[in-house]
Design an enzyme around this catalytic site. Structure first.
Site, PDB file in Angstrom:
ATOM      1  N   HIS A  64       0.962  -1.234  -0.067  1.00  0.00           N
ATOM      2  CA  HIS A  64      -0.080   0.015  -0.173  1.00  0.00           C
ATOM      3  C   HIS A  64       1.045   1.127  -0.017  1.00  0.00           C
ATOM      4  O   HIS A  64       2.112   1.294   0.627  1.00  0.00           O
ATOM      5  CB  HIS A  64      -1.125   0.030   1.314  1.00  0.00           C
ATOM      6  CG  HIS A  64      -2.033   0.950   0.913  1.00  0.00           C
ATOM      7  ND1 HIS A  64      -2.113   2.209   1.329  1.00  0.00           N
ATOM      8  CD2 HIS A  64      -3.334   0.664   0.634  1.00  0.00           C
ATOM      9  CE1 HIS A  64      -3.184   2.627   1.262  1.00  0.00           C
ATOM     10  NE2 HIS A  64      -3.929   1.687   0.719  1.00  0.00           N
ATOM     11  N   ASP A 107      -8.055  -5.309   0.194  1.00  0.00           N
ATOM     12  CA  ASP A 107      -8.382  -6.302  -0.596  1.00  0.00           C
ATOM     13  C   ASP A 107      -8.270  -7.985  -0.643  1.00  0.00           C
ATOM     14  O   ASP A 107      -8.647  -8.546  -1.527  1.00  0.00           O
ATOM     15  CB  ASP A 107      -7.854  -5.361  -2.215  1.00  0.00           C
ATOM     16  CG  ASP A 107      -8.807  -4.123  -2.611  1.00  0.00           C
ATOM     17  OD1 ASP A 107      -9.932  -3.873  -2.234  1.00  0.00           O
ATOM     18  OD2 ASP A 107      -8.104  -3.605  -3.176  1.00  0.00           O
TER      19      ASP A 107
HETATM   20  N1  ACO Z   1       3.712  -7.820  -3.764  1.00  0.00           N
HETATM   21  C1  ACO Z   1       5.103  -7.839  -4.196  1.00  0.00           C
HETATM   22  N2  ACO Z   1       6.023  -6.628  -4.131  1.00  0.00           N
HETATM   23  C2  ACO Z   1       5.392  -5.477  -3.999  1.00  0.00           C
HETATM   24  C3  ACO Z   1       3.920  -5.442  -3.879  1.00  0.00           C
HETATM   25  C4  ACO Z   1       3.262  -6.665  -3.698  1.00  0.00           C
HETATM   26  N3  ACO Z   1       1.803  -6.546  -3.731  1.00  0.00           N
HETATM   27  N4  ACO Z   1       3.770  -4.129  -3.589  1.00  0.00           N
HETATM   28  C5  ACO Z   1       4.805  -3.458  -3.640  1.00  0.00           C
HETATM   29  N5  ACO Z   1       5.821  -4.260  -4.163  1.00  0.00           N
HETATM   30  C6  ACO Z   1       7.168  -3.862  -4.017  1.00  0.00           C
HETATM   31  C7  ACO Z   1       7.481  -3.540  -5.640  1.00  0.00           C
HETATM   32  O1  ACO Z   1       7.860  -4.713  -6.455  1.00  0.00           O
HETATM   33  C8  ACO Z   1       8.648  -2.462  -5.361  1.00  0.00           C
HETATM   34  O2  ACO Z   1       9.847  -3.193  -5.257  1.00  0.00           O
HETATM   35  P1  ACO Z   1      11.085  -2.678  -5.793  1.00  0.00           P
HETATM   36  O3  ACO Z   1      11.533  -1.479  -5.045  1.00  0.00           O
HETATM   37  O4  ACO Z   1      12.174  -3.700  -5.558  1.00  0.00           O
HETATM   38  O5  ACO Z   1      11.109  -2.412  -7.376  1.00  0.00           O
HETATM   39  C9  ACO Z   1       8.262  -1.946  -3.962  1.00  0.00           C
HETATM   40  O6  ACO Z   1       7.509  -2.798  -3.272  1.00  0.00           O
HETATM   41  C10 ACO Z   1       7.341  -0.655  -4.061  1.00  0.00           C
HETATM   42  O7  ACO Z   1       6.564  -0.627  -4.909  1.00  0.00           O
HETATM   43  P2  ACO Z   1       5.744   0.563  -5.730  1.00  0.00           P
HETATM   44  O8  ACO Z   1       4.788  -0.297  -6.807  1.00  0.00           O
HETATM   45  O9  ACO Z   1       6.660   1.590  -5.993  1.00  0.00           O
HETATM   46  O10 ACO Z   1       4.970   0.942  -4.495  1.00  0.00           O
HETATM   47  P3  ACO Z   1       3.612   1.834  -4.558  1.00  0.00           P
HETATM   48  O11 ACO Z   1       3.365   2.399  -3.285  1.00  0.00           O
HETATM   49  O12 ACO Z   1       3.747   2.729  -5.856  1.00  0.00           O
HETATM   50  O13 ACO Z   1       2.403   0.793  -4.867  1.00  0.00           O
HETATM   51  C11 ACO Z   1       0.602  -0.690  -4.870  1.00  0.00           C
HETATM   52  C12 ACO Z   1       1.198   0.702  -4.130  1.00  0.00           C
HETATM   53  C13 ACO Z   1      -0.046   0.063  -6.348  1.00  0.00           C
HETATM   54  C14 ACO Z   1      -0.640  -0.836  -4.083  1.00  0.00           C
HETATM   55  C15 ACO Z   1       1.579  -1.952  -4.793  1.00  0.00           C
HETATM   56  O14 ACO Z   1       1.633  -2.236  -3.523  1.00  0.00           O
HETATM   57  C16 ACO Z   1       0.691  -2.991  -5.524  1.00  0.00           C
HETATM   58  O15 ACO Z   1       0.892  -3.222  -6.773  1.00  0.00           O
HETATM   59  N6  ACO Z   1      -0.087  -3.792  -4.765  1.00  0.00           N
HETATM   60  C17 ACO Z   1      -0.791  -4.970  -5.270  1.00  0.00           C
HETATM   61  C18 ACO Z   1      -2.024  -4.640  -5.822  1.00  0.00           C
HETATM   62  C19 ACO Z   1      -2.979  -4.272  -4.642  1.00  0.00           C
HETATM   63  O16 ACO Z   1      -3.027  -5.002  -3.849  1.00  0.00           O
HETATM   64  N7  ACO Z   1      -3.536  -3.027  -4.824  1.00  0.00           N
HETATM   65  C20 ACO Z   1      -4.544  -2.506  -3.831  1.00  0.00           C
HETATM   66  C21 ACO Z   1      -4.089  -1.477  -3.013  1.00  0.00           C
HETATM   67  S1  ACO Z   1      -5.376  -0.999  -1.747  1.00  0.00           S
HETATM   68  C22 ACO Z   1      -6.539  -0.068  -2.686  1.00  0.00           C
HETATM   69  O17 ACO Z   1      -6.091   0.657  -3.687  1.00  0.00           O
HETATM   70  C23 ACO Z   1      -7.779  -0.278  -2.101  1.00  0.00           C
END
Ligand code: ACO
Length: 392
Positions: free
Chosen positions: A270, A328
């Site tokens: 998140h 979620d």
């Molecule tokens: N699983 C594995 N690794 C993850 C996950 C995950 N769910 N989420 C983030 N990471 C890692 C990324 O690969 C990245 O790693 P790196 O730095 O080695 O490249 C690091 O964590 C940062 O990720 P970002 O995408 O830059 O984080 P951001 O804050 O932009 O994204 C997001 C947040 C989009 C929610 C992300 O965590 C994600 O894609 N989660 C999965 C989808 C999800 O569950 N979304 C619902 C969110 S809650 C809502 O919107 C209601």
């Protein structure tokens, strides 16, 4: 040049993803992502999930205070009176190809409802509360009608003697839910109702900040919510549990995909929470209760997958990197136990989040300034235009 995108040393200062952009003041919602805290208008999410209803929470979000008994009665009555949709909307629903994703269909029908709203064409904040009430009342009817039509069934008209949650479940299945399932749906709507300046609220407010109309703004929010990085994650989380299949497969799947970075764990991570999402905690309790109440081994098995995977995420990704399970992750299991198809989970999120979208629109547009950020330009300039026949 481009000083708006440069730091004091003249280097590009880019806030990719607008992570550190604090774009306004607000009194609607507060998230403390390091201490698992979420408040709507000062009330903790745990208090609201234990004691409130979607109707009352919506009133709180829009009007900034808990309603008195008579205020709540009149607000609830207004919602109930506005549930049905015009025949044109039912006809439109029937005309949408059945293989259309329900969120994309919802976007279309929400837009149509703007075309038949009695105050269509009115811009700005004054007509927003009435329009928000009408669309909030109608959205469950649209989602249920779309779901049934997609399954080749006739839509069921709303009833005005049921709560928002019970009426939605009734329109989905034709059966009035018992207290447990009504309360589970109601709590899920409270948990999903609001979450500060998330992507879909931002999209809604960006449209509203041009002084566009209420429906256009909400359609923007629906579009943003559909994506798997935001609201679409509740569907993806369930698909992931099914892909894993059974609790015994979790460790191998986690090693192969999540640890290697080949796949993100859906329903984890998140932008704001770096520890447990407090909404996930409530949903997890309801998922567990759903297994007990439904007594269905299929639901127990999928719960077992989610539980095992969460243990790995929490002990590894969450502890070391702040990637913890989010709202979620668990919601789909509750909806699955209600017999709702997976592709309807994000539309249910929309039925709830319209409360927050509307609250932010009303707050922002009342003290409006158009949202218009800048980009750091790194392309070329002053190129000579070459006629097409000379371009090689
Ligand atoms: N699983 C594995 N690794 C993850 C996950 C995950 N769910 N989420 C983030 N990471 C890692 C990324 O690969 C990245 O790693 P790196 O730095 O080695 O490249 C690091 O964590 C940062 O990720 P970002 O995408 O830059 O984080 P951001 O804050 O932009 O994204 C997001 C947040 C989009 C929610 C992300 O965590 C994600 O894609 N989660 C999965 C989808 C999800 O569950 N979304 C619902 C969110 S809650 C809502 O919107 C209601």
């Amino acid at each position: 040049m481009q000083k708006w995108c440069l730091d004091e040393k003249g280097q590009p200062k880019i806030d990719k993803g607008a992570e550190n952009l604090c774009m306004d003041e607000s009194e609607i919602c507060f998230i403390d992502g390091f201490h698992s805290k979420l408040y709507y208008r000062g009330y903790s999410i745990e208090e609201l999930a234990s004691n409130s209803t979607f109707e009352e929470t919506t009133y709180l979000l829009w009007y900034g205070k808990l309603p008195t008994r008579s205020e709540l009665n009149s607000f609830t009555e207004d919602l109930r009176r506005n549930r049905d949709i015009p025949q044109g909307a039912y006809d439109l629903i029937k005309s949408i190809p059945r293989d259309t994703h329900p969120m994309e269909a919802l976007r279309t029908v929400a837009s149509y409802l703007g075309n038949v709203d009695p105050e269509k064409g009115k811009l700005g904040v004054d007509s927003m509360p009435a329009k928000a009430l009408r669309l909030t009342a109608k959205l469950p009817t649209v989602v249920a009608a779309l779901a049934r039509t997609r399954d080749g069934k006739e839509p069921i008209k709303p009833r005005s003697d049921l709560s928002h949650a019970a009426n939605f479940l009734y329109m989905m299945s034709g059966k009035v839910p018992d207290n447990f399932w009504e309360r589970a749906m109601d709590v899920s709507l409270v948990l999903y109702a609001e979450h500060e300046m998330n992507a879909s609220s931002f999209a809604t407010v960006v449209v509203g900040s041009t002084l566009s109309d209420y429906y256009s703004s909400i359609v923007g929010g629906i579009g943003a919510l559909r994506g798997p990085l935001h609201g679409g994650a509740n569907e993806e989380a369930m698909k992931q549990f099914f892909e894993i299949g059974s609790p015994e497969n979790v460790d191998a799947w986690y090693k192969e995909y999540a640890l290697s970075g080949k796949k993100r764990v859906m329903g984890a991570g998140h932008r704001v929470y770096k520890t447990y999402d407090p909404r996930a905690k409530v949903f997890r309790e309801y998922s567990k209760k759903s297994v007990e109440v439904s007594k269905d081994p299929k639901i127990a098995s999928i719960y077992g997958v989610a539980e095992r995977l969460e243990n790995l995420v929490m002990s590894q990704l969450c502890e070391s990197r702040g990637i913890c399970t989010n709202v979620d992750y668990w919601s789909g299991i509750v909806y699955y136990a209600m017999g709702i198809p997976i592709e309807q989970y994000t539309p249910i999120f929309a039925i709830a989040r319209i409360a927050g979208w509307s609250a932010h629109l009303m707050e922002y547009v009342a003290r409006n300034r158009i949202l218009r950020p800048r980009l750091y330009y790194k392309g070329m300039l002053d190129l000579e235009y070459v006629p097409i026949e000379k371009r090689g």
